[in-house]
Design a protein around this motif. Structure first.
Motif, PDB file in Angstrom:
ATOM      1  N   TYR A  64       0.809  -1.202   0.000  1.00 33.14           N
ATOM      2  CA  TYR A  64       0.000   0.000   0.000  1.00 33.14           C
ATOM      3  C   TYR A  64       0.852   1.264   0.000  1.00 33.14           C
ATOM      4  CZ  TYR A  64      -3.966  -2.915   1.418  1.00 33.14           C
ATOM      5  OH  TYR A  64      -4.947  -3.859   1.475  1.00 33.14           O
ATOM      6  N   SER A  65       0.178   2.354  -0.323  1.00 33.90           N
ATOM      7  CA  SER A  65       0.743   3.693  -0.208  1.00 33.90           C
ATOM      8  C   SER A  65      -0.146   4.455   0.769  1.00 33.90           C
ATOM      9  CB  SER A  65       0.742   4.383  -1.575  1.00 33.90           C
ATOM     10  OG  SER A  65       1.254   5.685  -1.474  1.00 33.90           O
ATOM     11  N   ALA A  66       0.479   5.133   1.714  1.00 34.64           N
ATOM     12  CA  ALA A  66      -0.268   5.892   2.715  1.00 34.64           C
ATOM     13  C   ALA A  66       0.319   7.297   2.811  1.00 34.64           C
ATOM     14  CB  ALA A  66      -0.191   5.195   4.070  1.00 34.64           C
ATOM     15  N   ARG A  67      -0.469   8.210   3.384  1.00 32.65           N
ATOM     16  CA  ARG A  67      -0.016   9.589   3.518  1.00 32.65           C
ATOM     17  C   ARG A  67      -0.092  10.000   4.985  1.00 32.65           C
ATOM     18  NH1 ARG A  67       0.930  13.255  -0.415  1.00 32.65           N
ATOM     19  NH2 ARG A  67      -0.065  11.862  -1.923  1.00 32.65           N
ATOM     20  N   MET A  68       1.008  10.571   5.460  1.00 35.51           N
ATOM     21  CA  MET A  68       1.067  11.072   6.827  1.00 35.51           C
ATOM     22  C   MET A  68       0.401  12.449   6.897  1.00 35.51           C
ATOM     23  SD  MET A  68       5.029   9.832   7.523  1.00 35.51           S
ATOM     24  CE  MET A  68       5.375  11.225   8.540  1.00 35.51           C
ATOM     25  N   ALA A  69       0.139  12.946   8.093  1.00 36.84           N
ATOM     26  CA  ALA A  69      -0.505  14.249   8.271  1.00 36.84           C
ATOM     27  C   ALA A  69       0.313  15.376   7.651  1.00 36.84           C
ATOM     28  CB  ALA A  69      -0.738  14.521   9.762  1.00 36.84           C
ATOM     29  N   ASN A  70       1.626  15.205   7.578  1.00 38.42           N
ATOM     30  CA  ASN A  70       2.494  16.234   6.988  1.00 38.42           C
ATOM     31  C   ASN A  70       2.609  16.086   5.473  1.00 38.42           C
ATOM     32  OD1 ASN A  70       4.152  14.044   6.682  1.00 38.42           O
ATOM     33  ND2 ASN A  70       5.705  14.730   8.123  1.00 38.42           N
ATOM     34  N   THR A  71       1.781  15.246   4.869  1.00 38.70           N
ATOM     35  CA  THR A  71       1.675  14.969   3.426  1.00 38.70           C
ATOM     36  C   THR A  71       2.771  14.082   2.858  1.00 38.70           C
ATOM     37  OG1 THR A  71       2.818  16.905   2.479  1.00 38.70           O
ATOM     38  CG2 THR A  71       0.467  17.177   3.059  1.00 38.70           C
ATOM     39  N   LEU A  72       3.693  13.590   3.676  1.00 35.55           N
ATOM     40  CA  LEU A  72       4.708  12.671   3.159  1.00 35.55           C
ATOM     41  C   LEU A  72       4.060  11.326   2.815  1.00 35.55           C
ATOM     42  CD1 LEU A  72       7.726  13.294   5.561  1.00 35.55           C
ATOM     43  CD2 LEU A  72       7.453  14.073   3.203  1.00 35.55           C
ATOM     44  N   VAL A  73       4.558  10.713   1.753  1.00 35.16           N
ATOM     45  CA  VAL A  73       4.041   9.425   1.290  1.00 35.16           C
ATOM     46  C   VAL A  73       4.902   8.309   1.878  1.00 35.16           C
ATOM     47  CG1 VAL A  73       3.635   7.995  -0.754  1.00 35.16           C
ATOM     48  CG2 VAL A  73       3.152  10.445  -0.829  1.00 35.16           C
ATOM     49  N   VAL A  74       4.220   7.238   2.306  1.00 35.24           N
ATOM     50  CA  VAL A  74       4.888   6.076   2.894  1.00 35.24           C
ATOM     51  C   VAL A  74       4.396   4.823   2.177  1.00 35.24           C
ATOM     52  CG1 VAL A  74       5.371   4.812   5.010  1.00 35.24           C
ATOM     53  CG2 VAL A  74       4.777   7.231   5.143  1.00 35.24           C
ATOM     54  N   HIS A  75       5.324   3.979   1.731  1.00 37.03           N
ATOM     55  CA  HIS A  75       4.970   2.691   1.138  1.00 37.03           C
ATOM     56  C   HIS A  75       5.261   1.596   2.153  1.00 37.03           C
ATOM     57  CE1 HIS A  75       5.530   4.187  -3.276  1.00 37.03           C
ATOM     58  NE2 HIS A  75       4.479   4.702  -2.693  1.00 37.03           N
ATOM     59  N   PHE A  76       4.338   0.627   2.230  1.00 33.89           N
ATOM     60  CA  PHE A  76       4.560  -0.507   3.125  1.00 33.89           C
ATOM     61  C   PHE A  76       3.915  -1.749   2.526  1.00 33.89           C
ATOM     62  CE2 PHE A  76       0.524   1.280   4.337  1.00 33.89           C
ATOM     63  CZ  PHE A  76      -0.264   0.215   4.716  1.00 33.89           C
ATOM     64  N   LYS A  77       4.437  -2.904   2.923  1.00 30.97           N
ATOM     65  CA  LYS A  77       3.935  -4.183   2.437  1.00 30.97           C
ATOM     66  C   LYS A  77       2.947  -4.757   3.438  1.00 30.97           C
ATOM     67  CE  LYS A  77       8.047  -5.239  -0.204  1.00 30.97           C
ATOM     68  NZ  LYS A  77       9.171  -6.107  -0.435  1.00 30.97           N
ATOM     69  N   SER A  78       1.909  -5.374   2.909  1.00 24.94           N
ATOM     70  CA  SER A  78       0.952  -6.063   3.763  1.00 24.94           C
ATOM     71  C   SER A  78       0.088  -6.977   2.916  1.00 24.94           C
ATOM     72  CB  SER A  78       0.057  -5.066   4.502  1.00 24.94           C
ATOM     73  OG  SER A  78      -0.914  -5.757   5.259  1.00 24.94           O
ATOM     74  N   GLU A  79      -0.225  -8.140   3.452  1.00 31.08           N
ATOM     75  CA  GLU A  79      -1.134  -9.076   2.794  1.00 31.08           C
ATOM     76  C   GLU A  79      -2.583  -8.739   3.133  1.00 31.08           C
ATOM     77  OE1 GLU A  79      -0.154 -11.551   0.718  1.00 31.08           O
ATOM     78  OE2 GLU A  79       1.902 -10.827   0.942  1.00 31.08           O
ATOM     79  N   ASN A  80      -2.783  -7.908   4.151  1.00 33.88           N
ATOM     80  CA  ASN A  80      -4.122  -7.517   4.592  1.00 33.88           C
ATOM     81  C   ASN A  80      -4.827  -6.770   3.465  1.00 33.88           C
ATOM     82  OD1 ASN A  80      -6.372  -6.361   5.836  1.00 33.88           O
ATOM     83  ND2 ASN A  80      -5.293  -6.108   7.782  1.00 33.88           N
ATOM     84  N   LYS A  81      -6.000  -7.243   3.084  1.00 29.40           N
ATOM     85  CA  LYS A  81      -6.749  -6.632   1.976  1.00 29.40           C
ATOM     86  C   LYS A  81      -7.763  -5.597   2.467  1.00 29.40           C
ATOM     87  CE  LYS A  81      -4.805  -9.316  -1.052  1.00 29.40           C
ATOM     88  NZ  LYS A  81      -3.553  -8.857  -1.570  1.00 29.40           N
ATOM     89  N   ASP A  82      -7.790  -5.337   3.765  1.00 35.50           N
ATOM     90  CA  ASP A  82      -8.824  -4.492   4.366  1.00 35.50           C
ATOM     91  C   ASP A  82      -8.251  -3.193   4.942  1.00 35.50           C
ATOM     92  OD1 ASP A  82     -11.421  -3.897   5.203  1.00 35.50           O
ATOM     93  OD2 ASP A  82     -11.065  -4.769   7.184  1.00 35.50           O
ATOM     94  N   LEU A  83      -7.283  -2.588   4.260  1.00 31.74           N
ATOM     95  CA  LEU A  83      -6.642  -1.401   4.822  1.00 31.74           C
ATOM     96  C   LEU A  83      -7.003  -0.085   4.127  1.00 31.74           C
ATOM     97  CD1 LEU A  83      -3.053  -2.774   5.516  1.00 31.74           C
ATOM     98  CD2 LEU A  83      -4.928  -2.453   7.129  1.00 31.74           C
ATOM     99  N   MET A  84      -7.555  -0.157   2.919  1.00 31.39           N
ATOM    100  CA  MET A  84      -7.852   1.064   2.173  1.00 31.39           C
ATOM    101  C   MET A  84      -8.733   2.005   2.981  1.00 31.39           C
ATOM    102  SD  MET A  84      -6.416   1.560  -0.694  1.00 31.39           S
ATOM    103  CE  MET A  84      -7.455   2.843  -1.314  1.00 31.39           C
ATOM    104  N   ASP A  85      -8.398   3.299   2.920  1.00 31.15           N
ATOM    105  CA  ASP A  85      -9.157   4.370   3.580  1.00 31.15           C
ATOM    106  C   ASP A  85      -9.185   4.239   5.095  1.00 31.15           C
ATOM    107  OD1 ASP A  85      -9.770   5.557   1.075  1.00 31.15           O
ATOM    108  OD2 ASP A  85     -11.434   4.156   0.821  1.00 31.15           O
ATOM    109  N   ASN A  86      -8.222   3.542   5.659  1.00 33.02           N
ATOM    110  CA  ASN A  86      -8.104   3.409   7.109  1.00 33.02           C
ATOM    111  C   ASN A  86      -6.785   4.009   7.580  1.00 33.02           C
ATOM    112  OD1 ASN A  86     -10.377   1.639   8.252  1.00 33.02           O
ATOM    113  ND2 ASN A  86      -9.767   0.547   6.408  1.00 33.02           N
ATOM    114  N   PHE A  87      -6.783   4.424   8.838  1.00 28.67           N
ATOM    115  CA  PHE A  87      -5.535   4.868   9.454  1.00 28.67           C
ATOM    116  C   PHE A  87      -4.778   3.654   9.963  1.00 28.67           C
ATOM    117  CE2 PHE A  87      -7.866   8.846   9.647  1.00 28.67           C
ATOM    118  CZ  PHE A  87      -6.887   9.746   9.262  1.00 28.67           C
ATOM    119  N   VAL A  88      -3.445   3.721   9.850  1.00 31.60           N
ATOM    120  CA  VAL A  88      -2.579   2.646  10.329  1.00 31.60           C
ATOM    121  C   VAL A  88      -1.398   3.258  11.077  1.00 31.60           C
ATOM    122  CG1 VAL A  88      -3.164   0.977   8.521  1.00 31.60           C
ATOM    123  CG2 VAL A  88      -1.324   2.607   8.126  1.00 31.60           C
TER     124      VAL A  88
END
Length: 86
Positions: A42-66
């Motif tokens: 996945y690709s996620a965005r921090m509050a400061n707008t930086l982009v973070v890529h991480f690996k996960s097999e979990n298919k239920d993460l979209m539009d959630n905070f992690v």
């Protein structure tokens, strides 16, 4: 030209500052909003707008905070490991 050389020096200085800023996050735990699926995670965005890529097999993460632990950077993007979904 001298103007182009000054501009290139300024761009290099700004890149160095930005890369040091990214490196300052290494080892820290951050909260991010998952925005996009990638081939290996996945690709996620921090509050400061930086982009973070991480690996996960979990298919239920979209539009959630992690919670993510920052492990490094690849270019201008941070890399991380998933700690938990919030």
């Amino acid at each position: 030209s001298e103007k182009a050389e000054r501009l290139n020096r300024l761009i290099k200085i700004q890149q160095d500052i930005f890369f040091k800023y990214l490196e300052s996050f290494e080892g820290k735990t951050v909260r991010a909003l998952v925005e996009e699926t990638k081939p290996n995670g996945y690709s996620a965005r921090m509050a400061n707008t930086l982009v973070v890529h991480f690996k996960s097999e979990n298919k239920d993460l979209m539009d959630n905070f992690v919670n993510l632990k920052i492990t490094g950077k690849k270019g201008t993007v941070l890399t991380a490991e998933l700690l938990n979904k919030l």
